[in-house]
Design an enzyme around this catalytic site. Structure first.
Site, PDB file in Angstrom:
ATOM      1  N   ASP A  49       0.836  -1.209   0.000  1.00  0.00           N
ATOM      2  CA  ASP A  49       0.000   0.000   0.000  1.00  0.00           C
ATOM      3  C   ASP A  49       0.872   1.261   0.000  1.00  0.00           C
ATOM      4  OD1 ASP A  49       0.837  -0.065   2.622  1.00  0.00           O
ATOM      5  OD2 ASP A  49      -1.166   0.042   3.510  1.00  0.00           O
ATOM      6  N   THR A  50       2.203   1.094   0.022  1.00  0.00           N
ATOM      7  CA  THR A  50       3.095   2.223  -0.245  1.00  0.00           C
ATOM      8  C   THR A  50       2.821   2.825  -1.619  1.00  0.00           C
ATOM      9  OG1 THR A  50       4.703   0.509  -0.850  1.00  0.00           O
ATOM     10  CG2 THR A  50       5.119   1.724   1.195  1.00  0.00           C
ATOM     11  N   ASP A  88      -0.971  -6.217  -0.405  1.00  0.00           N
ATOM     12  CA  ASP A  88      -1.313  -5.605   0.878  1.00  0.00           C
ATOM     13  C   ASP A  88      -2.819  -5.425   1.017  1.00  0.00           C
ATOM     14  OD1 ASP A  88       0.420  -4.965   2.924  1.00  0.00           O
ATOM     15  OD2 ASP A  88       1.159  -3.131   1.973  1.00  0.00           O
ATOM     16  N   LYS A 118      -0.958  -9.503   2.670  1.00  0.00           N
ATOM     17  CA  LYS A 118      -0.245  -9.025   3.869  1.00  0.00           C
ATOM     18  C   LYS A 118      -1.160  -8.074   4.609  1.00  0.00           C
ATOM     19  CE  LYS A 118       3.267  -5.878   3.767  1.00  0.00           C
ATOM     20  NZ  LYS A 118       2.696  -4.801   4.591  1.00  0.00           N
ATOM     21  N   GLU A 120      -1.256  -5.507   8.331  1.00  0.00           N
ATOM     22  CA  GLU A 120      -0.483  -4.956   9.442  1.00  0.00           C
ATOM     23  C   GLU A 120      -1.108  -5.404  10.751  1.00  0.00           C
ATOM     24  OE1 GLU A 120       0.163  -0.732   9.037  1.00  0.00           O
ATOM     25  OE2 GLU A 120       0.889  -0.954   6.972  1.00  0.00           O
ATOM     26  N   GLU A 183       9.254  -4.249  10.629  1.00  0.00           N
ATOM     27  CA  GLU A 183       9.631  -2.927  10.116  1.00  0.00           C
ATOM     28  C   GLU A 183      10.157  -2.032  11.222  1.00  0.00           C
ATOM     29  OE1 GLU A 183       6.928  -1.013   7.389  1.00  0.00           O
ATOM     30  OE2 GLU A 183       8.081   0.869   7.452  1.00  0.00           O
TER      31      GLU A 183
HETATM   32  O1  KIV Z   1       3.388  -1.249   1.719  1.00  0.00           O
HETATM   33  C1  KIV Z   1       4.570  -1.634   1.638  1.00  0.00           C
HETATM   34  O2  KIV Z   1       5.262  -1.440   0.640  1.00  0.00           O
HETATM   35  C2  KIV Z   1       5.127  -2.343   2.787  1.00  0.00           C
HETATM   36  C3  KIV Z   1       6.606  -2.554   2.817  1.00  0.00           C
HETATM   37  C4  KIV Z   1       7.276  -1.297   3.202  1.00  0.00           C
HETATM   38  C5  KIV Z   1       6.971  -3.678   3.699  1.00  0.00           C
HETATM   39  O3  KIV Z   1       4.418  -2.699   3.663  1.00  0.00           O
END
Ligand code: KIV
Length: 266
Positions: A49-50, A88, A118, A120, A183
């Site tokens: 989600d970056t 994510d 993924k 959090e 992280e």
């Molecule tokens: O969203 C993302 O790119 C991440 C990485 C920084 C691990 O969670």
């Protein structure tokens, strides 16, 4: 480079820890970049989600929608011949209720063909991780600095509460997560967590003792404008390369040296 004619599976990814082979992961958000990273032999591509920050230009990841992740993960999955693709779960796509988390994660797997999601969380998300795994959805957990909690954490800071972080990591493993991102935590704590868990730890700002490493591709390629975290190593300067190419193109169009004879038709 692992020689696979199909993407790495979740069990094969987990087995890399037992084999003592460091795991490589990078973020990807589009087809050509994913293809280049895949061909370079990266073990896993994360549709993080970056993308809210490095692709959409937002100040944090909170505005990313489920549809955005599905849109980008579908392109990345299509490009990946070797890498395990993990997508994510965006902010509030899994925190509201367990049934909603299953429905949203299920959409990601069905509509993008990625192999895992993924989210959090650690102990606080154990029930959700367990339900997702029970529904056949592989889960990578993410503890330490959790960017979706940026307001609660008061910024992007190193996380040092060793007892809470160890508890989060073990709770995620017990709930059935196949791997876990660590992280921004001190190296020694990341080493202890890595030794304690039988699932692979993937570090970002967590030192060299994790089972693998992940970086945001735009950061490591020098495409991120503004602040880049201390833990990033910049392997290329694409911003400069793109700027130089664009300046040369503009100059040649203005000089009428592009297009040349060979770029046209008779
Ligand atoms: O969203 C993302 O790119 C991440 C990485 C920084 C691990 O969670």
């Amino acid at each position: 480079m692992v020689n696979h004619s199909r993407p790495l599976s979740v069990p094969e990814f987990v087995a890399l820890k037992q084999a003592g082979r460091k795991i490589t992961m990078l973020t990807a958000y589009d087809y050509p970049t994913a293809r280049a990273l895949d061909e370079a032999g990266v073990d896993s591509l994360l549709v993080g989600d970056t993308l809210g920050m490095v692709v959409q230009g937002r100040e944090n990841t909170l505005g990313v929608r489920l549809e955005d992740i599905i849109y980008h993960a579908e392109m990345v999955s299509r490009a990946a011949q070797h890498a395990l693709v993990v997508a994510d779960m965006p902010f509030l796509s899994y925190q509201v209720s367990v049934p909603e988390a299953i429905a949203n994660a299920g959409r990601i797997l069905k509509e993008t063909r990625c192999q895992a999601i993924k989210l959090e969380g650690g102990a606080d998300q154990a029930a959700t991780i367990s339900a997702l795994v029970g529904a056949g959805i592989p889960v990578m957990a993410h503890v330490g600095l959790r960017p979706q909690n940026v307001h609660q954490m008061g910024g992007y800071k190193v996380q040092r509460d060793a007892e809470r972080l160890m508890n989060d990591a073990t709770a995620a493993e017990q709930a059935g997560a196949f791997s876990i991102v660590l992280e921004c935590i001190p190296r020694e704590l990341a080493r202890q967590i890595t030794d304690r868990l039988s699932i692979p730890t993937i570090g970002i700002g967590a030192g060299a003792d994790c089972d693998g490493q992940v970086l945001v591709t735009h950061d490591m390629l020098g495409l991120t404008s503004g602040h880049v975290p201390k833990f990033v190593k910049q392997y290329a300067d694409l911003q400069t390369i793109i700027g130089d190419a664009a300046r040369q193109y503009c100059q040649e169009v203005r000089d009428a040296t592009f297009p040349a004879e060979e770029h046209g038709f008779r």
